[in-house]
Design a protein around this motif. Structure first.
Motif, PDB file in Angstrom:
ATOM      1  N   GLY A 119      13.497 -14.817  28.309  1.00 11.90           N
ATOM      2  CA  GLY A 119      13.234 -13.548  27.648  1.00 11.90           C
ATOM      3  C   GLY A 119      11.761 -13.239  27.477  1.00 11.90           C
ATOM      4  N   LYS A 120      10.904 -14.262  27.544  1.00  9.48           N
ATOM      5  CA  LYS A 120       9.461 -14.051  27.398  1.00  9.48           C
ATOM      6  C   LYS A 120       8.784 -13.681  28.711  1.00  9.48           C
ATOM      7  CE  LYS A 120       9.122 -17.292  23.499  1.00  9.48           C
ATOM      8  NZ  LYS A 120       8.545 -18.566  23.016  1.00  9.48           N
ATOM      9  N   LEU A 121       9.492 -13.841  29.826  1.00  9.91           N
ATOM     10  CA  LEU A 121       8.898 -13.525  31.117  1.00  9.91           C
ATOM     11  C   LEU A 121       8.844 -12.018  31.316  1.00  9.91           C
ATOM     12  CD1 LEU A 121      10.679 -16.057  33.525  1.00  9.91           C
ATOM     13  CD2 LEU A 121       8.435 -16.292  32.442  1.00  9.91           C
ATOM     14  N   PRO A 122       7.880 -11.510  32.081  1.00  6.66           N
ATOM     15  CA  PRO A 122       7.915 -10.102  32.488  1.00  6.66           C
ATOM     16  C   PRO A 122       9.221  -9.807  33.228  1.00  6.66           C
ATOM     17  CG  PRO A 122       5.782 -11.083  33.004  1.00  6.66           C
ATOM     18  CD  PRO A 122       6.684 -12.213  32.576  1.00  6.66           C
ATOM     19  N   ALA A 123       9.689  -8.568  33.129  1.00  7.08           N
ATOM     20  CA  ALA A 123      11.003  -8.217  33.677  1.00  7.08           C
ATOM     21  C   ALA A 123      11.119  -8.544  35.158  1.00  7.08           C
ATOM     22  CB  ALA A 123      11.289  -6.736  33.437  1.00  7.08           C
ATOM     23  N   ALA A 124      10.093  -8.236  35.946  1.00  2.00           N
ATOM     24  CA  ALA A 124      10.161  -8.488  37.387  1.00  2.00           C
ATOM     25  C   ALA A 124      10.253  -9.984  37.677  1.00  2.00           C
ATOM     26  CB  ALA A 124       8.948  -7.879  38.083  1.00  2.00           C
ATOM     27  N   HIS A 125       9.468 -10.794  36.956  1.00  2.00           N
ATOM     28  CA  HIS A 125       9.509 -12.241  37.150  1.00  2.00           C
ATOM     29  C   HIS A 125      10.889 -12.780  36.767  1.00  2.00           C
ATOM     30  CE1 HIS A 125       4.847 -12.367  36.460  1.00  2.00           C
ATOM     31  NE2 HIS A 125       5.229 -11.520  37.388  1.00  2.00           N
ATOM     32  N   ARG A 126      11.462 -12.274  35.672  1.00  3.99           N
ATOM     33  CA  ARG A 126      12.764 -12.746  35.207  1.00  3.99           C
ATOM     34  C   ARG A 126      13.855 -12.401  36.224  1.00  3.99           C
ATOM     35  NH1 ARG A 126      12.262 -10.820  30.559  1.00  3.99           N
ATOM     36  NH2 ARG A 126      13.517  -8.926  30.636  1.00  3.99           N
ATOM     37  N   ARG A 127      13.820 -11.168  36.760  1.00  4.81           N
ATOM     38  CA  ARG A 127      14.812 -10.790  37.765  1.00  4.81           C
ATOM     39  C   ARG A 127      14.725 -11.701  38.975  1.00  4.81           C
ATOM     40  NH1 ARG A 127      13.307  -5.486  36.385  1.00  4.81           N
ATOM     41  NH2 ARG A 127      11.927  -5.339  38.177  1.00  4.81           N
ATOM     42  N   ALA A 128      13.498 -11.967  39.433  1.00  7.23           N
ATOM     43  CA  ALA A 128      13.327 -12.810  40.613  1.00  7.23           C
ATOM     44  C   ALA A 128      13.852 -14.220  40.362  1.00  7.23           C
ATOM     45  CB  ALA A 128      11.850 -12.852  41.009  1.00  7.23           C
ATOM     46  N   ILE A 129      13.540 -14.798  39.195  1.00  5.91           N
ATOM     47  CA  ILE A 129      13.997 -16.154  38.867  1.00  5.91           C
ATOM     48  C   ILE A 129      15.524 -16.208  38.844  1.00  5.91           C
ATOM     49  CG2 ILE A 129      14.174 -17.812  36.971  1.00  5.91           C
ATOM     50  CD1 ILE A 129      11.581 -18.185  38.307  1.00  5.91           C
ATOM     51  N   VAL A 130      16.156 -15.259  38.147  1.00  5.31           N
ATOM     52  CA  VAL A 130      17.613 -15.269  38.005  1.00  5.31           C
ATOM     53  C   VAL A 130      18.299 -15.076  39.357  1.00  5.31           C
ATOM     54  CG1 VAL A 130      19.571 -14.017  37.020  1.00  5.31           C
ATOM     55  CG2 VAL A 130      17.588 -14.525  35.599  1.00  5.31           C
ATOM     56  N   LEU A 131      17.838 -14.093  40.133  1.00  5.88           N
ATOM     57  CA  LEU A 131      18.492 -13.807  41.411  1.00  5.88           C
ATOM     58  C   LEU A 131      18.291 -14.940  42.416  1.00  5.88           C
ATOM     59  CD1 LEU A 131      17.653 -10.019  41.862  1.00  5.88           C
ATOM     60  CD2 LEU A 131      19.888 -11.008  41.404  1.00  5.88           C
ATOM     61  N   HIS A 132      17.072 -15.495  42.487  1.00  2.00           N
ATOM     62  CA  HIS A 132      16.773 -16.482  43.524  1.00  2.00           C
ATOM     63  C   HIS A 132      17.369 -17.848  43.201  1.00  2.00           C
ATOM     64  CE1 HIS A 132      14.735 -18.128  46.963  1.00  2.00           C
ATOM     65  NE2 HIS A 132      14.101 -19.020  46.217  1.00  2.00           N
ATOM     66  N   TYR A 133      17.209 -18.306  41.957  1.00  2.00           N
ATOM     67  CA  TYR A 133      17.614 -19.665  41.627  1.00  2.00           C
ATOM     68  C   TYR A 133      19.046 -19.768  41.106  1.00  2.00           C
ATOM     69  CZ  TYR A 133      12.770 -20.948  42.293  1.00  2.00           C
ATOM     70  OH  TYR A 133      11.532 -21.154  42.851  1.00  2.00           O
ATOM     71  N   LEU A 134      19.585 -18.674  40.552  1.00  2.00           N
ATOM     72  CA  LEU A 134      20.942 -18.734  40.047  1.00  2.00           C
ATOM     73  C   LEU A 134      21.944 -18.148  41.024  1.00  2.00           C
ATOM     74  CD1 LEU A 134      19.275 -19.274  37.471  1.00  2.00           C
ATOM     75  CD2 LEU A 134      21.032 -18.070  36.199  1.00  2.00           C
ATOM     76  N   GLU A 135      21.519 -17.157  41.818  1.00  2.00           N
ATOM     77  CA  GLU A 135      22.432 -16.479  42.735  1.00  2.00           C
ATOM     78  C   GLU A 135      22.135 -16.817  44.189  1.00  2.00           C
ATOM     79  OE1 GLU A 135      25.505 -13.763  43.899  1.00  2.00           O
ATOM     80  OE2 GLU A 135      25.065 -15.055  42.211  1.00  2.00           O
ATOM     81  N   ASP A 136      21.049 -17.585  44.427  1.00  2.00           N
ATOM     82  CA  ASP A 136      20.653 -17.951  45.795  1.00  2.00           C
ATOM     83  C   ASP A 136      20.371 -16.732  46.656  1.00  2.00           C
ATOM     84  OD1 ASP A 136      20.775 -20.699  45.384  1.00  2.00           O
ATOM     85  OD2 ASP A 136      22.902 -20.793  45.858  1.00  2.00           O
ATOM     86  N   VAL A 137      19.883 -15.649  46.046  1.00  2.00           N
ATOM     87  CA  VAL A 137      19.502 -14.472  46.824  1.00  2.00           C
ATOM     88  C   VAL A 137      18.182 -14.772  47.534  1.00  2.00           C
ATOM     89  CG1 VAL A 137      18.895 -12.032  46.716  1.00  2.00           C
ATOM     90  CG2 VAL A 137      20.679 -12.940  45.223  1.00  2.00           C
ATOM     91  N   PRO A 138      18.109 -14.583  48.846  1.00  2.00           N
ATOM     92  CA  PRO A 138      16.868 -14.886  49.571  1.00  2.00           C
ATOM     93  C   PRO A 138      15.704 -14.025  49.089  1.00  2.00           C
ATOM     94  CG  PRO A 138      18.721 -14.588  51.100  1.00  2.00           C
ATOM     95  CD  PRO A 138      19.188 -14.137  49.751  1.00  2.00           C
ATOM     96  N   VAL A 139      14.493 -14.545  49.278  1.00  2.00           N
ATOM     97  CA  VAL A 139      13.287 -13.818  48.881  1.00  2.00           C
ATOM     98  C   VAL A 139      13.222 -12.463  49.572  1.00  2.00           C
ATOM     99  CG1 VAL A 139      10.769 -13.809  49.049  1.00  2.00           C
ATOM    100  CG2 VAL A 139      11.955 -15.871  48.282  1.00  2.00           C
ATOM    101  N   ALA A 140      13.563 -12.425  50.855  1.00  2.00           N
ATOM    102  CA  ALA A 140      13.491 -11.170  51.599  1.00  2.00           C
ATOM    103  C   ALA A 140      14.432 -10.115  51.023  1.00  2.00           C
ATOM    104  CB  ALA A 140      13.818 -11.406  53.069  1.00  2.00           C
ATOM    105  N   GLU A 141      15.636 -10.541  50.570  1.00  2.00           N
ATOM    106  CA  GLU A 141      16.585  -9.586  49.997  1.00  2.00           C
ATOM    107  C   GLU A 141      16.097  -9.070  48.647  1.00  2.00           C
ATOM    108  OE1 GLU A 141      21.223  -9.496  48.430  1.00  2.00           O
ATOM    109  OE2 GLU A 141      20.641 -10.920  50.004  1.00  2.00           O
ATOM    110  N   ILE A 142      15.503  -9.948  47.839  1.00  2.00           N
ATOM    111  CA  ILE A 142      14.944  -9.501  46.560  1.00  2.00           C
ATOM    112  C   ILE A 142      13.819  -8.507  46.804  1.00  2.00           C
ATOM    113  CG2 ILE A 142      13.770 -10.243  44.445  1.00  2.00           C
ATOM    114  CD1 ILE A 142      15.144 -12.941  44.744  1.00  2.00           C
TER     115      ILE A 142
END
Length: 433
Positions: A119-142
């Motif tokens: 919750g302390k991360l900037p919104a864009a950083h938080r979205r990237a962390i959640v999508l990439h590490y929890l959902e395995d969304v590739p960097v290119a797709e994000i």
């Protein structure tokens, strides 16, 4: 969608997943993602259920997509963003009924600590962390989803990991819906090569670019965009909703190399510079009532350091006034008072000096997205008392009746993410009794 070969043929036959299969496989983890980003478990359930409902009513179409779950995830995220913005507008005064849930064990201390750190991360950083590490969304797709370069997403992930590591010590565990990712700071790897003294850091370059083009909030860039471009990054495309009129698109690049920028049919080449922040302006015209304009960024970064490119379309003042007049023309002309405004970052707010009584507040929006009309008792602060609200889809009008018990009426017309910078609004106040 799965493809199998039919008997006696090598031609694959597409097998569409059933709604029940996708729901069973993805509901829990999608709720966990939304909760990890926005923090509220009940809100996460609500928006995910709504996203699945929207998929269900058009499942014949959604099930034909390569990844139906990706469509549902995108709808859920958009709904969550919209809900968060509306809740922020009301500042907690709009009470929402919650259903009683069965008693269950609360989250463990590790999970609570993790959610607090996210919750302390900037919104864009938080979205990237959640999508990439929890959902395995590739960097290119994000990157495609966010409309930025892959280098920008890599930068968000790097900064997010560093911030979480600093908060949660050397090792932190992401455990959501049975998926656990253990991330460790790379102490055993060689430290990054420090940039040359003449080359600004990515953070410094980003601040320079934002200030030059006029982006005040890096987390809510409106019609603009800032991209971190690594050497070797290729072209990427996004789009912007532009209400009809003439725009001046400000562009700047800090670094080495150049960027070819295209919006609609207009194009310009921007030379990157380390020492100076030179702003280039590109005139663009959008037909009425508005259009979805494709935006293409083609970087040619030279040297070994990243460059930072930014742009911001700004509607000219006379066209802003013209669109405000169009919104006002949608409303009754016999009210006590009227006000119109272009809806950039933040809401169109107005306090009306009126006596107690029953009032009808009319609101209209032209352009893209949806605005929320919030009406309440005027106060000395920024938040009205006893607020009531109604949604106003752009291109339409709405009204709200309000019983004012003391002198002073407060109105706000808050644009959602799509409407910000892409719409104009108007309010007319009439007395009923």
């Amino acid at each position: 969608m799965t493809a199998i070969a039919s008997p006696g043929s090598e031609t694959p036959i597409a097998v569409r997943p059933s709604f029940d299969e996708v729901y069973a496989a993805r509901y829990t983890e999608l709720v966990a993602q939304i909760q990890s980003h926005f923090g509220d478990r009940q809100d996460a359930h609500d928006v995910v259920q709504e996203a699945f409902y929207r998929a269900l009513v058009r499942w014949d179409t959604i099930s034909s997509y390569d990844d139906p779950a990706a469509w549902i995830r995108r709808v859920a995220w958009n709904l969550a963003v919209s809900r968060w913005r509306k809740a922020r507008t009301a500042l907690g005064f709009l009470h929402r009924q919650r259903r009683v849930e069965p008693q269950s064990d609360g989250p463990g201390p590790d999970r609570v600590t993790l959610l607090a750190a996210l919750g302390k991360l900037p919104a864009a950083h938080r979205r990237a962390i959640v999508l990439h590490y929890l959902e395995d969304v590739p960097v290119a797709e994000i990157a495609a989803r966010e409309g930025v370069a892959t280098g920008t997403v890599k930068s968000w992930l790097h900064r997010g990991r560093a911030a979480l590591a600093a908060t949660l010590a050397v090792v932190f565990v992401l455990a959501v819906a049975g998926l656990i990712a253990v991330l460790r700071p790379q102490h055993d790897s060689a430290p990054p090569v420090a940039p040359s003294p003449s080359h600004p850091s990515v953070d410094d370059a980003t601040e320079r670019v934002a200030a030059a083009v006029g982006i005040d909030d890096l987390e809510e860039q409106g019609l603009g965009g800032i991209a971190v471009l690594d050497p070797g990054d290729g072209r990427f495309t996004t789009s912007r909703n532009l209400i009809g009129g003439r725009y001046d698109v400000k562009m700047v690049c800090v670094g080495e190399g150049s960027v070819r920028f295209t919006i609609g049919a207009a194009a310009a080449s921007v030379v990157c510079d380390i020492a100076q922040t030179t702003v280039l302006t590109l005139p663009v015209r959008t037909p009425d009532p508005g259009a979805i304009m494709p935006v293409t960024v083609t970087p040619q970064v030279t040297g070994s350091e990243a460059a930072v490119f930014g742009y911001l379309p700004e509607l000219r003042e006379d066209d802003r006034t013209r669109q405000q007049d169009a919104a006002l023309a949608m409303l009754p002309d016999d009210g006590l008072s009227a006000e119109s405004f272009f809806m950039g970052n933040g809401s169109g707010s107005e306090d009306w000096t009126v006596e107690p009584g029953r009032y009808r507040i009319h609101a209209a929006c032209v352009g893209f997205g949806t605005a929320t009309l919030v009406v309440g008792q005027a106060t000395t602060g920024a938040t009205p008392a006893r607020p009531e609200s109604v949604e106003v889809p752009c291109g339409q009008k709405a009204s709200l009746d309000y019983d004012l018990t003391a002198a002073g009426l407060s109105t706000q017309l808050e644009p959602d993410e799509e409407a910000t910078g892409s719409s104009a609004g108007a309010i007319v106040v009439s007395k009923i009794s």
